[in-house]
Scaffold this motif. Sequence first.
Motif, PDB file in Angstrom:
ATOM      1  N   ASN A  14     -48.423 -25.834 101.256  1.00  0.00           N
ATOM      2  CA  ASN A  14     -49.163 -24.678 101.770  1.00  0.00           C
ATOM      3  C   ASN A  14     -48.223 -23.506 102.021  1.00  0.00           C
ATOM      4  OD1 ASN A  14     -51.702 -23.712 102.331  1.00  0.00           O
ATOM      5  ND2 ASN A  14     -52.043 -25.044 104.072  1.00  0.00           N
ATOM      6  N   ALA A  18     -48.178 -19.908  99.962  1.00  0.00           N
ATOM      7  CA  ALA A  18     -48.291 -18.640 100.685  1.00  0.00           C
ATOM      8  C   ALA A  18     -47.099 -17.733 100.388  1.00  0.00           C
ATOM      9  CB  ALA A  18     -48.391 -18.900 102.186  1.00  0.00           C
ATOM     10  N   TYR A  52     -56.659 -22.490  97.061  1.00  0.00           N
ATOM     11  CA  TYR A  52     -57.173 -22.333  98.420  1.00  0.00           C
ATOM     12  C   TYR A  52     -58.673 -22.608  98.494  1.00  0.00           C
ATOM     13  CZ  TYR A  52     -52.711 -20.449  99.991  1.00  0.00           C
ATOM     14  OH  TYR A  52     -51.390 -20.304 100.330  1.00  0.00           O
ATOM     15  N   GLN A  55     -58.784 -26.223  98.873  1.00  0.00           N
ATOM     16  CA  GLN A  55     -58.424 -26.607 100.232  1.00  0.00           C
ATOM     17  C   GLN A  55     -59.590 -26.383 101.193  1.00  0.00           C
ATOM     18  OE1 GLN A  55     -55.327 -24.378 102.375  1.00  0.00           O
ATOM     19  NE2 GLN A  55     -54.410 -26.355 102.878  1.00  0.00           N
ATOM     20  N   ASP A  78     -58.869 -20.955 106.558  1.00  0.00           N
ATOM     21  CA  ASP A  78     -59.225 -21.332 105.197  1.00  0.00           C
ATOM     22  C   ASP A  78     -60.315 -20.426 104.636  1.00  0.00           C
ATOM     23  OD1 ASP A  78     -57.384 -23.316 105.250  1.00  0.00           O
ATOM     24  OD2 ASP A  78     -58.790 -24.969 105.512  1.00  0.00           O
ATOM     25  N   ALA A  81     -58.800 -16.944 103.877  1.00  0.00           N
ATOM     26  CA  ALA A  81     -57.929 -16.980 102.707  1.00  0.00           C
ATOM     27  C   ALA A  81     -58.710 -16.932 101.405  1.00  0.00           C
ATOM     28  CB  ALA A  81     -57.060 -18.236 102.743  1.00  0.00           C
ATOM     29  N   TRP A 104     -52.992 -14.134 103.303  1.00  0.00           N
ATOM     30  CA  TRP A 104     -52.369 -15.456 103.186  1.00  0.00           C
ATOM     31  C   TRP A 104     -51.171 -15.619 104.109  1.00  0.00           C
ATOM     32  CZ3 TRP A 104     -52.516 -15.462  97.095  1.00  0.00           C
ATOM     33  CH2 TRP A 104     -53.847 -15.622  96.678  1.00  0.00           C
ATOM     34  N   LYS A 107     -51.830 -18.494 106.343  1.00  0.00           N
ATOM     35  CA  LYS A 107     -51.959 -19.867 105.864  1.00  0.00           C
ATOM     36  C   LYS A 107     -50.942 -20.834 106.477  1.00  0.00           C
ATOM     37  CE  LYS A 107     -54.326 -21.482 103.265  1.00  0.00           C
ATOM     38  NZ  LYS A 107     -55.620 -22.188 103.432  1.00  0.00           N
ATOM     39  N   ARG A 110     -51.697 -22.673 109.999  1.00  0.00           N
ATOM     40  CA  ARG A 110     -52.669 -23.743 110.241  1.00  0.00           C
ATOM     41  C   ARG A 110     -51.984 -25.080 110.477  1.00  0.00           C
ATOM     42  NH1 ARG A 110     -54.531 -26.790 106.026  1.00  0.00           N
ATOM     43  NH2 ARG A 110     -56.718 -26.446 106.475  1.00  0.00           N
TER      44      ARG A 110
END
Length: 357
Positions: A14, A18, A52, A55, A78, A81, A104, A107, A110
């Motif tokens: 992740n 990003a 994403y 995700q 999420d 994004a 992003w 991101k 998280r």
Amino acid sequence: MSARPFLKITAPLNGLLAAVGLVTVAALTAREIGSTTRLSLELVLAAIWAVYVLQLVDTLIRRRATDDRGLTPELVIDLMAVVVPLIGFLLAGSPDQGLYCGIWLLKPLRHFTFFRMLGRVVARAAPNLVGVTSVFGIVLFGASLIAYLIERDVQPDKFGSIPLAMWWAVTTLSTTGYGDEIPMTFAGRVLAGLVMMSGIGIFALWAGILATGFFEEVRRQDFVRNWQLVAAVPLFQKLGSAAFVEIVRALRPRVVPAGAIICRKGEAGDQMFFIVEGRVSIQTPSPIPVELGPGSFFGEMALMTGEPRSATVSAVTEVSLLSLYSEDFQMLSSSNPEIADVIRRTAEERRGGAGQG
């Protein structure tokens, strides 16, 4: 559900996605790049956006499986994004479409427990932070008002209104001092000095409140972790609540990798150890070493007698230990004599059989 392992994205991946996305966004702002390069960069952004989307699907599947219908920070990040870049593609002009992918930046947050800790610290310290912020606002507006009254006739282009003077007040309160607006009168310079000193105090208060909040949060987490570790030692399970709290505060957790030496024969001993997890090997005069497992303790003889360590102890596996220092042992002996008696009897038995620590 069989597709979920493919949808699952780890924290390092992740962060990498990003980072690549944000570097691509920065590259797209360069005017000298050609159309082919621009198209390639936009395809990179599209690929990351597609990941994403997957995700987001994974997050929704997991929430549906656990019947979780609340709006969590993970879900919000999420969604943003995916949705914000899509809105940028549909509504923004071609040169600015990629800029919406700047969302992003959120991101990596998280996965980081630090930001959750920061949220708890800010929430607990909110009344004090709001109070200091109110003082900042009062000083800011008051300094702007007084600077306007003092400097408006001397520098009407820079202090001709309170909003104009407020920029000077902000840079002075923060002690940045860009130098683009400088009081020319004596009274204005006295005011600037007072505002600078006020700014130092206000920012020190903010820093102090947050530092105290972080210290208390870390100490709270350490206390909970130590509580769980101490509760796993059978010797302490008979303690009352008050005594249990004391021993939790006295014991220090420590993790030793497999093969490492915990203590050596002949060393001065100022602490004993309780095993929470793993196994240790004690080198005795016997050719076969003694092994101890969870719930056992060692190193008590050197602690009680003051003599050097009588044996070398090493970790057979990775070992989770709780260490008790001599001064804390004295406290434990006075408040919980039955626990101290168990330790003393064990020490005498081991002394008669060659000793352990």
